[in-house]
Design a protein around this motif. Sequence first.
Motif, PDB file in Angstrom:
ATOM      1  N   LYS A 265     -69.981 -55.937 -46.528  1.00 37.62           N
ATOM      2  CA  LYS A 265     -71.325 -56.508 -46.698  1.00 37.62           C
ATOM      3  C   LYS A 265     -71.366 -57.178 -47.977  1.00 37.62           C
ATOM      4  N   TYR A 266     -72.080 -58.428 -47.937  1.00 32.55           N
ATOM      5  CA  TYR A 266     -72.092 -59.228 -49.082  1.00 32.55           C
ATOM      6  C   TYR A 266     -72.676 -58.827 -50.124  1.00 32.55           C
ATOM      7  N   TYR A 275     -70.742 -50.218 -62.733  1.00 27.48           N
ATOM      8  CA  TYR A 275     -71.262 -51.322 -62.166  1.00 27.48           C
ATOM      9  C   TYR A 275     -72.350 -51.311 -60.987  1.00 27.48           C
ATOM     10  N   GLN A 276     -73.237 -50.438 -61.148  1.00 25.31           N
ATOM     11  CA  GLN A 276     -74.009 -50.331 -60.247  1.00 25.31           C
ATOM     12  C   GLN A 276     -75.495 -51.218 -60.359  1.00 25.31           C
ATOM     13  N   ALA A 277     -75.407 -52.131 -61.103  1.00 23.99           N
ATOM     14  CA  ALA A 277     -76.913 -52.795 -61.544  1.00 23.99           C
ATOM     15  C   ALA A 277     -76.934 -53.845 -60.359  1.00 23.99           C
ATOM     16  N   LYS A 278     -75.886 -54.514 -59.858  1.00 22.67           N
ATOM     17  CA  LYS A 278     -75.692 -55.649 -59.053  1.00 22.67           C
ATOM     18  C   LYS A 278     -74.765 -55.585 -58.012  1.00 22.67           C
ATOM     19  N   SER A 279     -74.675 -56.338 -57.289  1.00 25.72           N
ATOM     20  CA  SER A 279     -73.350 -56.213 -56.119  1.00 25.72           C
ATOM     21  C   SER A 279     -72.103 -56.722 -56.549  1.00 25.72           C
ATOM     22  N   LEU A 294     -66.044 -69.608 -55.300  1.00 24.26           N
ATOM     23  CA  LEU A 294     -66.069 -68.080 -54.707  1.00 24.26           C
ATOM     24  C   LEU A 294     -66.281 -68.219 -53.286  1.00 24.26           C
ATOM     25  N   VAL A 295     -65.516 -67.754 -52.418  1.00 29.63           N
ATOM     26  CA  VAL A 295     -66.152 -67.644 -50.946  1.00 29.63           C
ATOM     27  C   VAL A 295     -66.685 -66.071 -50.843  1.00 29.63           C
ATOM     28  N   GLY A 296     -67.879 -66.023 -50.472  1.00 29.68           N
ATOM     29  CA  GLY A 296     -68.295 -64.531 -49.993  1.00 29.68           C
ATOM     30  C   GLY A 296     -68.262 -64.200 -48.398  1.00 29.68           C
ATOM     31  N   VAL A 297     -68.351 -63.060 -48.284  1.00 27.52           N
ATOM     32  CA  VAL A 297     -68.188 -62.918 -46.724  1.00 27.52           C
ATOM     33  C   VAL A 297     -68.882 -61.181 -46.585  1.00 27.52           C
ATOM     34  N   GLY A 298     -69.336 -61.086 -45.413  1.00 31.75           N
ATOM     35  CA  GLY A 298     -69.706 -59.604 -45.159  1.00 31.75           C
ATOM     36  C   GLY A 298     -71.079 -59.673 -44.572  1.00 31.75           C
ATOM     37  N   GLY A 299     -71.379 -59.408 -43.181  1.00 33.17           N
ATOM     38  CA  GLY A 299     -72.658 -59.286 -42.607  1.00 33.17           C
ATOM     39  C   GLY A 299     -73.699 -60.210 -42.529  1.00 33.17           C
ATOM     40  N   ALA A 307     -78.779 -67.386 -47.567  1.00 35.31           N
ATOM     41  CA  ALA A 307     -79.238 -67.528 -48.763  1.00 35.31           C
ATOM     42  C   ALA A 307     -79.011 -66.302 -49.744  1.00 35.31           C
ATOM     43  N   GLY A 308     -79.060 -65.264 -49.229  1.00 36.95           N
ATOM     44  CA  GLY A 308     -78.536 -64.081 -50.070  1.00 36.95           C
ATOM     45  C   GLY A 308     -77.351 -63.991 -50.593  1.00 36.95           C
ATOM     46  N   LEU A 309     -76.099 -64.518 -49.880  1.00 37.80           N
ATOM     47  CA  LEU A 309     -74.849 -64.458 -50.124  1.00 37.80           C
ATOM     48  C   LEU A 309     -74.814 -65.754 -51.128  1.00 37.80           C
ATOM     49  N   LEU A 310     -75.487 -66.942 -50.655  1.00 37.94           N
ATOM     50  CA  LEU A 310     -75.266 -67.888 -51.555  1.00 37.94           C
ATOM     51  C   LEU A 310     -75.784 -68.038 -53.092  1.00 37.94           C
ATOM     52  N   ALA A 311     -76.460 -66.974 -53.269  1.00 38.53           N
ATOM     53  CA  ALA A 311     -76.901 -66.570 -54.615  1.00 38.53           C
ATOM     54  C   ALA A 311     -75.790 -66.318 -55.699  1.00 38.53           C
TER      55      ALA A 311
END
Length: 366
Positions: A265-266, A275-279, A294-299, A307-311
Motif C-alpha cells: 500500500k502506497y 516513524y509513525q508520523a507519515k507514510s 522515486l517510484v511508488g506502488v501499492g493499491g 494523486a495521493g501516491l504522487l504527493a
Amino acid sequence: MTNYQEPFTFQSGITVKNRLMMPPMTTLQSFYDGTITTDEIHYYAERSQGVGAVITGAANVTDMGKGWPGELCIAHDEDLPGLTNLASAIKAQGAKAFVQIFHAGRMSRLDALNGKQAVSASAVAGQHGDGSQKTATPRAMTSAEIHQTIDAFGQATKRAIEAGFDGVEIHGANQYLLQQFYSPQSNQRTDEYGGDREKRFTFIKQVLDSVFAAVNQYADRPFVVGYRFSPEEFTTPGISLEDTFYLVDQLLQTPLDYLHVSLDKYDRIAQADKYQAKSILAYLHERIAGRKPLVGVGGVRNRKDVAGLLANAEFAAIGQQLLVDPTWVQKLMTGNDSDMVTGDFADAIKYTSFTHPLYQFLVPRY
C-alpha cells in the motif's frame, strides 16, 4: 505534487511520456525453460498502451537463480529471440521497456531448481507472509559462486541491451537474493560480504558495478538502470527503515536512474514507533530529496490514489489494477473514471481474460 501526465527524462537520457509505470508482476506465462510465449507477449502488449514504461516480471540471471516455473529467463544467449520479441511488443505500444533482472536465492521453489538445494548468503531458511511458513534451508554461497552471480547480472544486462530493452531494473526487494545479502536475518557471513551494514551492502555494490560496466561497454544508446528495494522486514533481526535509509544513501551515490520501493500500500506506515508520523513513502521521498526519482506502488486503483501516491514520489506504478483493467490508463487520461474496474479483485479476475497458468496463480491469492 507531480503531474502524472508530465514526461520525464532520466539521467541516462531516456524520456518517458508520463509518470505512470506498470510494475513487475509474476505471471507464470513462460515455458518451463524460460522461453517467452505468444500469450505472454500479448499480455504485456495489451497493458503497454497507456503507461510511460513497463517493467517486466522478474527474469532470472542464472539457472540457480530461478524462483518458480513459468518465469522469464535472461541467463542464456538462447533467450534473446524471445526477449527481443517482448521488448519490441512493449515499445510498439509507445511505452519504454525495462526488464527486471534477479536471483531468487533461498526463495527458489524446489521444482524450479530440479530438486537442487537453493543458495543464499547464509544457510538460513526464508519466511513467507507472517513467518508461519518457511522455505527449505539453503546452503551458503561460496566466494566463487558469489563472483559468478555478480558477473551474471552484467551478462544479463548485456542481453537486455542486445534484445532492445530500454533498461533493466535490478530486483533487490521481496526477500530475493540481493535483499538476503543485505538483511541481518539472512546474512550471517563472516567474510567480506557479511557483518555490519557496509559489509552487507558489498554484494549489492558489486552487482551494481557489474551492471554499469556492461552498460558502459555494450550500450550504443541511452539505457536506464533502476533498483527496487523493500523498506522493512518483519523478522527480528531484519531490515529496519533505518537500514533502508543507509541503503538509499549508498544507492544515491551510484549512476542509478531511479529507485523503486516495493509496498503493498502506497500509504503504509512503518513498524517502528519512531516513524509513525507519515507514510514510509513520505519518509523515503524526504530522504531522497529530489536527488533521484522515486517510484511508488501499492493499491493504486483510481484518480485519487494517483494523486495521493504522487504527493510523495515522481512515478506511480499501477500493478493489480492493470492486471484486471488493461486499459485503465487510457480511462484515466480521457476522464472515463466511471468505466474503471472497481470492487474486489477476486470478482474482477473472473471476468478478465487470462491464460490458464496466470489464472491458476491468481485464484488462491484473491
